[in-house]
Design a protein around this motif. Structure first.
Motif, PDB file in Angstrom:
ATOM      1  N   THR A  34      -6.723 -10.663   2.313  1.00  0.00           N
ATOM      2  CA  THR A  34      -5.952  -9.669   1.557  1.00  0.00           C
ATOM      3  C   THR A  34      -6.370  -9.732   0.091  1.00  0.00           C
ATOM      4  OG1 THR A  34      -4.169 -11.295   1.233  1.00  0.00           O
ATOM      5  CG2 THR A  34      -3.962  -9.787   3.108  1.00  0.00           C
ATOM      6  N   VAL A  35      -6.024  -8.693  -0.642  1.00  0.00           N
ATOM      7  CA  VAL A  35      -6.416  -8.614  -2.052  1.00  0.00           C
ATOM      8  C   VAL A  35      -5.346  -9.290  -2.914  1.00  0.00           C
ATOM      9  CG1 VAL A  35      -7.733  -6.493  -1.709  1.00  0.00           C
ATOM     10  CG2 VAL A  35      -5.301  -6.360  -2.275  1.00  0.00           C
ATOM     11  N   TRP A  36      -5.744  -9.584  -4.144  1.00  0.00           N
ATOM     12  CA  TRP A  36      -4.805 -10.157  -5.109  1.00  0.00           C
ATOM     13  C   TRP A  36      -3.756  -9.096  -5.463  1.00  0.00           C
ATOM     14  CZ3 TRP A  36      -2.916 -14.296  -7.336  1.00  0.00           C
ATOM     15  CH2 TRP A  36      -2.218 -14.165  -8.542  1.00  0.00           C
ATOM     16  N   GLY A  44       0.569 -12.735  -5.941  1.00  0.00           N
ATOM     17  CA  GLY A  44      -0.260 -13.682  -5.198  1.00  0.00           C
ATOM     18  C   GLY A  44      -0.966 -13.003  -4.036  1.00  0.00           C
ATOM     19  N   TYR A  45      -1.471 -13.848  -3.117  1.00  0.00           N
ATOM     20  CA  TYR A  45      -2.152 -13.355  -1.917  1.00  0.00           C
ATOM     21  C   TYR A  45      -1.161 -13.361  -0.750  1.00  0.00           C
ATOM     22  CZ  TYR A  45      -6.423 -14.084  -4.591  1.00  0.00           C
ATOM     23  OH  TYR A  45      -7.401 -14.042  -5.543  1.00  0.00           O
ATOM     24  N   ALA A  46      -1.239 -12.321   0.098  1.00  0.00           N
ATOM     25  CA  ALA A  46      -0.291 -12.193   1.213  1.00  0.00           C
ATOM     26  C   ALA A  46      -0.661 -13.074   2.396  1.00  0.00           C
ATOM     27  CB  ALA A  46      -0.208 -10.731   1.659  1.00  0.00           C
ATOM     28  N   ASP A  47      -1.940 -13.525   2.505  1.00  0.00           N
ATOM     29  CA  ASP A  47      -2.332 -14.290   3.690  1.00  0.00           C
ATOM     30  C   ASP A  47      -1.869 -15.738   3.613  1.00  0.00           C
ATOM     31  OD1 ASP A  47      -3.941 -14.873   1.619  1.00  0.00           O
ATOM     32  OD2 ASP A  47      -5.848 -14.498   2.643  1.00  0.00           O
ATOM     33  N   ASP A  48      -1.934 -16.383   2.438  1.00  0.00           N
ATOM     34  CA  ASP A  48      -1.488 -17.783   2.329  1.00  0.00           C
ATOM     35  C   ASP A  48      -0.414 -17.976   1.262  1.00  0.00           C
ATOM     36  OD1 ASP A  48      -3.004 -17.279   0.132  1.00  0.00           O
ATOM     37  OD2 ASP A  48      -4.176 -19.131   0.240  1.00  0.00           O
ATOM     38  N   HIS A  49       0.134 -16.893   0.661  1.00  0.00           N
ATOM     39  CA  HIS A  49       1.202 -16.953  -0.348  1.00  0.00           C
ATOM     40  C   HIS A  49       0.821 -17.822  -1.539  1.00  0.00           C
ATOM     41  CE1 HIS A  49       4.628 -15.626   2.589  1.00  0.00           C
ATOM     42  NE2 HIS A  49       3.596 -14.780   2.568  1.00  0.00           N
ATOM     43  N   SER A  50      -0.436 -17.809  -1.914  1.00  0.00           N
ATOM     44  CA  SER A  50      -0.881 -18.560  -3.087  1.00  0.00           C
ATOM     45  C   SER A  50      -0.642 -17.713  -4.327  1.00  0.00           C
ATOM     46  CB  SER A  50      -2.367 -18.907  -2.967  1.00  0.00           C
ATOM     47  OG  SER A  50      -2.808 -19.545  -4.147  1.00  0.00           O
ATOM     48  N   LEU A  51      -0.106 -18.354  -5.368  1.00  0.00           N
ATOM     49  CA  LEU A  51       0.183 -17.664  -6.621  1.00  0.00           C
ATOM     50  C   LEU A  51      -0.888 -17.889  -7.663  1.00  0.00           C
ATOM     51  CD1 LEU A  51       4.018 -18.442  -6.931  1.00  0.00           C
ATOM     52  CD2 LEU A  51       2.892 -16.506  -5.795  1.00  0.00           C
ATOM     53  N   ILE A  52      -1.991 -18.505  -7.304  1.00  0.00           N
ATOM     54  CA  ILE A  52      -3.095 -18.800  -8.231  1.00  0.00           C
ATOM     55  C   ILE A  52      -4.231 -17.831  -7.923  1.00  0.00           C
ATOM     56  CG2 ILE A  52      -4.721 -20.532  -9.045  1.00  0.00           C
ATOM     57  CD1 ILE A  52      -2.732 -22.649  -8.072  1.00  0.00           C
ATOM     58  N   ARG A  53      -4.665 -17.098  -8.895  1.00  0.00           N
ATOM     59  CA  ARG A  53      -5.721 -16.114  -8.677  1.00  0.00           C
ATOM     60  C   ARG A  53      -7.073 -16.818  -8.518  1.00  0.00           C
ATOM     61  NH1 ARG A  53      -6.500 -10.422 -11.958  1.00  0.00           N
ATOM     62  NH2 ARG A  53      -7.910  -9.464 -10.425  1.00  0.00           N
ATOM     63  N   ASN A  54      -7.921 -16.214  -7.654  1.00  0.00           N
ATOM     64  CA  ASN A  54      -9.270 -16.726  -7.342  1.00  0.00           C
ATOM     65  C   ASN A  54      -9.209 -18.101  -6.661  1.00  0.00           C
ATOM     66  OD1 ASN A  54     -10.526 -14.452  -8.398  1.00  0.00           O
ATOM     67  ND2 ASN A  54     -10.583 -15.327 -10.472  1.00  0.00           N
ATOM     68  N   SER A  55      -8.070 -18.446  -6.041  1.00  0.00           N
ATOM     69  CA  SER A  55      -7.996 -19.694  -5.274  1.00  0.00           C
ATOM     70  C   SER A  55      -8.590 -19.467  -3.881  1.00  0.00           C
ATOM     71  CB  SER A  55      -6.541 -20.151  -5.163  1.00  0.00           C
ATOM     72  OG  SER A  55      -5.781 -19.186  -4.457  1.00  0.00           O
ATOM     73  N   TYR A  56      -8.980 -20.554  -3.214  1.00  0.00           N
ATOM     74  CA  TYR A  56      -9.557 -20.457  -1.877  1.00  0.00           C
ATOM     75  C   TYR A  56      -8.443 -20.279  -0.846  1.00  0.00           C
ATOM     76  CZ  TYR A  56     -14.059 -21.814  -3.787  1.00  0.00           C
ATOM     77  OH  TYR A  56     -15.226 -21.846  -4.500  1.00  0.00           O
ATOM     78  N   CYS A  57      -8.758 -19.555   0.206  1.00  0.00           N
ATOM     79  CA  CYS A  57      -7.768 -19.289   1.248  1.00  0.00           C
ATOM     80  C   CYS A  57      -7.549 -20.551   2.094  1.00  0.00           C
ATOM     81  CB  CYS A  57      -8.244 -18.132   2.129  1.00  0.00           C
ATOM     82  SG  CYS A  57      -7.069 -17.706   3.445  1.00  0.00           S
ATOM     83  N   THR A  58      -6.287 -20.902   2.327  1.00  0.00           N
ATOM     84  CA  THR A  58      -5.941 -22.110   3.094  1.00  0.00           C
ATOM     85  C   THR A  58      -5.344 -21.770   4.462  1.00  0.00           C
ATOM     86  OG1 THR A  58      -3.811 -22.156   1.961  1.00  0.00           O
ATOM     87  CG2 THR A  58      -5.591 -23.477   1.021  1.00  0.00           C
ATOM     88  N   GLY A  59      -5.238 -20.488   4.793  1.00  0.00           N
ATOM     89  CA  GLY A  59      -4.794 -20.106   6.130  1.00  0.00           C
ATOM     90  C   GLY A  59      -3.293 -20.252   6.345  1.00  0.00           C
TER      91      GLY A  59
END
Length: 633
Positions: free
Chosen positions: A477-479, A491-506
């Motif tokens: 998903t996009v930022w 953040g990202y909808a796939d792993d709910h990360s709030l850090i931009r340009n972070s790696y996807c953790t699934g």
């Protein structure tokens, strides 16, 4: 003013205290108020002392409580005042008396006259001080104090002394007999001016003379005109009674025209600076039957009306058809008819003068300007036609032109031949395709979709200028596709990360991020954020971090400023620092060369030794020795 000497006695403190207590008792009502000894009226006990007490500088002594000092202190003869009207009457009497003296030529001591100082102009106001026994020599005194003696009275062209002409203020009024003038009487500009006797009489005489001259001039003009008309009629042999009657009516119109001319000339003379403009204004008056321009359309948003030039340039009713419109604006006359041709001729003359072709003046010689303009215009059209014909004859393509200035004849001939052969429709369609002209009927729905074959096409999504659907670092998903309410961040909808340009953790990273965000920011519900902050504050500090923080490097705040009362120092290091400071405090000790740039490590013990040896002059216990004992109370 009163002739008695002012008396002033100073009160003692006891008398002053008694008088203050008595005044307070009168104000409270315990004692009766004072009564005026002269009028018998009660004096208000709440009045301040500076009103009830008589000032010492007015004199009169202490005759008892009274308020007469608040009134007018002038004597009876000083209270007499001369009003404005009475002063004017007395002034008129004084003027008549002086005119009688001027007529007889008699001078008196104390009279104000005009005289030449040392025999030189201008005349200055002076006063007669002394008159000789024979009455032919005078002593006069000017306003600046200079005195001239034995001035002779002779009827010269410019006499040394003459009766005053300085105006009404030169006439004095006896103050002791009639009283002083009031404030208005002294400052009135027109004091003593009589409009009925002087000014109005002169103006009536002046304008009556003018009216007599004007009527005489008009009567002379009419007589001369009648004589001229009679001479003309006598010279003609064949005329009848009807012609004579008609001439009488014409004579009447001539008389009216003469009256109008005289009226206009009077307007021009009375105008002053703008006299000529007033004459034009009288001729430009609107006829009663005409409708005013500003009444054509009363809407505030209609055409603007300029009251100074009485012009309305735009059309006040543009919605009305031109054939039904009665007034289309002042600019309508400027853009129609011969006005446009005159403007073009003027522009042509200016262009010709700038290029140096010829000096044309459309106003002085309009025929020459118009002829020169036509010749120039025909030459320009012939030159353009010859250039176009030369290009077509060299390169061809005349059949594709639709012009009618002599160049479309070949196309017309060719089109006539084609029509005769029956190929006109095909040739016209081919020419339209060749020139890019096509007519196709298209239908659209209400939302703007094109209808093809009775079915509306699907609307395609518009592509923006920004990049879309770009996935980075393994994200699906996009930022900005996810928003956390507690942190109020994207953040990202796939792993709910709030850090931009972070790696996807699934999926596993999504569970961890949800738990961490909940502990740190809350869930977005009211009170969850405060609970997360309190949980962060109650978190225990690990032992490793606590030890490292205790043995951390000292900061500058520990060295400088006030000493830490709970600080613990090494006794050996502190004694060594005190000995070092004692050695360096000698009088012979000086700073060495480049001592300021040397790298010297200052420890906490050095700073403590400096504080112990520092002199505190504001300390009251500094001069007391260790063996001295203090008394204890």
């Amino acid at each position: 003013m009163s002739s008695s000497q002012p008396l002033h006695t100073t009160e003692s403190i006891a008398d002053r205290k008694k008088s203050r207590e008595l005044a307070e008792a009168r104000q409270s009502g315990a004692v009766a108020p004072e009564v005026d000894v002269k009028t018998g009226a009660m004096i208000n006990p709440h009045n301040p002392e500076f009103i009830t007490k008589r000032p010492w500088y007015l004199g009169g002594g202490d005759t008892g409580p009274s308020l007469d000092h608040q009134g007018d202190q002038r004597l009876e003869n000083e209270r007499v005042e001369l009003s404005l009207s009475s002063a004017d009457k007395l002034l008129h009497l004084e003027q008549k008396r002086l005119k009688e003296k001027q007529r007889k030529g008699k001078y008196e001591v104390g009279m104000w006259v005009e005289g030449l100082k040392k025999g030189k102009l201008p005349y200055r106001v002076c006063q007669i001080v002394k008159i000789s026994k024979k009455g032919k020599e005078l002593d006069i005194k000017f306003e600046d104090g200079t005195l001239e003696r034995k001035v002779k009275i002779k009827p010269y062209l410019k006499p040394r002394i003459r009766m005053t002409r300085t105006g009404n203020r030169a006439h004095e009024i006896d103050v002791e007999q009639f009283g002083k003038e009031t404030y208005d009487s002294k400052r009135d500009k027109y004091h003593g001016f009589n409009a009925g006797e002087m000014h109005m009489k002169q103006m009536e005489e002046k304008f009556s003379k003018r009216e007599e001259l004007r009527q005489k001039y008009r009567s002379d003009e009419t007589e001369t005109q009648k004589n001229k008309d009679k001479d003309k009629l006598s010279d003609e042999d064949d005329f009848d009674d009807s012609d004579v009657e008609g001439d009488d009516s014409d004579d009447e119109f001539v008389q009216r025209d003469e009256d109008e001319k005289i009226f206009q000339s009077r307007l021009a003379r009375q105008g002053g600076v703008g006299g000529a403009q007033m004459k034009v204004t009288a001729r430009n008056l609107r006829i009663r039957e005409d409708t005013a321009k500003y009444l054509r359309n009363l809407d505030l948003g209609s055409a603007y009306y300029d009251p100074k030039s009485r012009s309305m340039r735009d059309n006040p009713n543009p919605e009305v058809a031109p054939e039904d419109s009665q007034f289309a604006g002042d600019n309508f006359a400027r853009i129609n008819g011969d006005a446009v041709g005159l403007a073009e001729t003027q522009l042509f003359a200016w262009d010709a003068a700038e290029k140096g072709v010829a000096a044309i003046h459309p106003q002085a010689n309009p025929s020459e300007a118009e002829l020169f303009k036509k010749e120039k215009k025909s030459k320009i059209t012939e030159e353009k036609a010859s250039q176009r014909q030369a290009v077509l004859s060299k390169y061809g393509g005349a059949e594709y032109l639709d012009g009618t200035d002599g160049l479309g004849k070949e196309r017309k001939k060719s089109s006539a031949n084609i029509i005769g052969n029956g190929q006109s429709n095909n040739n016209d369609a081919a020419r339209k395709v060749r020139f890019g002209v096509s007519v196709v009927q298209e239908e659209y729905t209400r939302d703007g979709r094109l209808i093809k074959g009775g079915v509306a096409t699907k609307r395609e999504a518009l592509i923006s200028k920004y990049q879309e659907d770009v996935f980075v670092n393994g994200h699906k998903t996009v930022w900005g596709s996810y928003f956390h309410k507690g942190a109020f961040r994207w953040g990202y909808a796939d792993d709910h990360s709030l850090i931009r340009n972070s790696y996807c953790t699934g999926e596993n990273g999504r569970k961890v991020n949800d738990e961490a965000n909940k502990m740190k920011y809350g869930t977005g519900v009211a009170g969850s954020a405060a609970l997360a902050q309190a949980r962060e504050m109650l978190k225990a500090i690990p032992a490793a971090e606590r030890i490292s923080s205790e043995h951390s490097q000292p900061t500058s705040s520990k060295f400088y400023g006030e000493a830490d009362q709970k600080a613990v120092f090494d006794e050996k290091k502190l004694n060594a620092a005190l000995d070092k400071a004692a050695k360096e405090s000698g009088a012979e000790n000086k700073r060495k060369y480049n001592s300021l740039s040397a790298d010297v490590d200052v420890t906490e013990e050095d700073m403590e030794a400096y504080r112990l040896r520092k002199e505190r002059r504001n300390d009251p216990m500094e001069k007391i020795g260790n063996d001295a004992l203090l008394e204890y109370k």
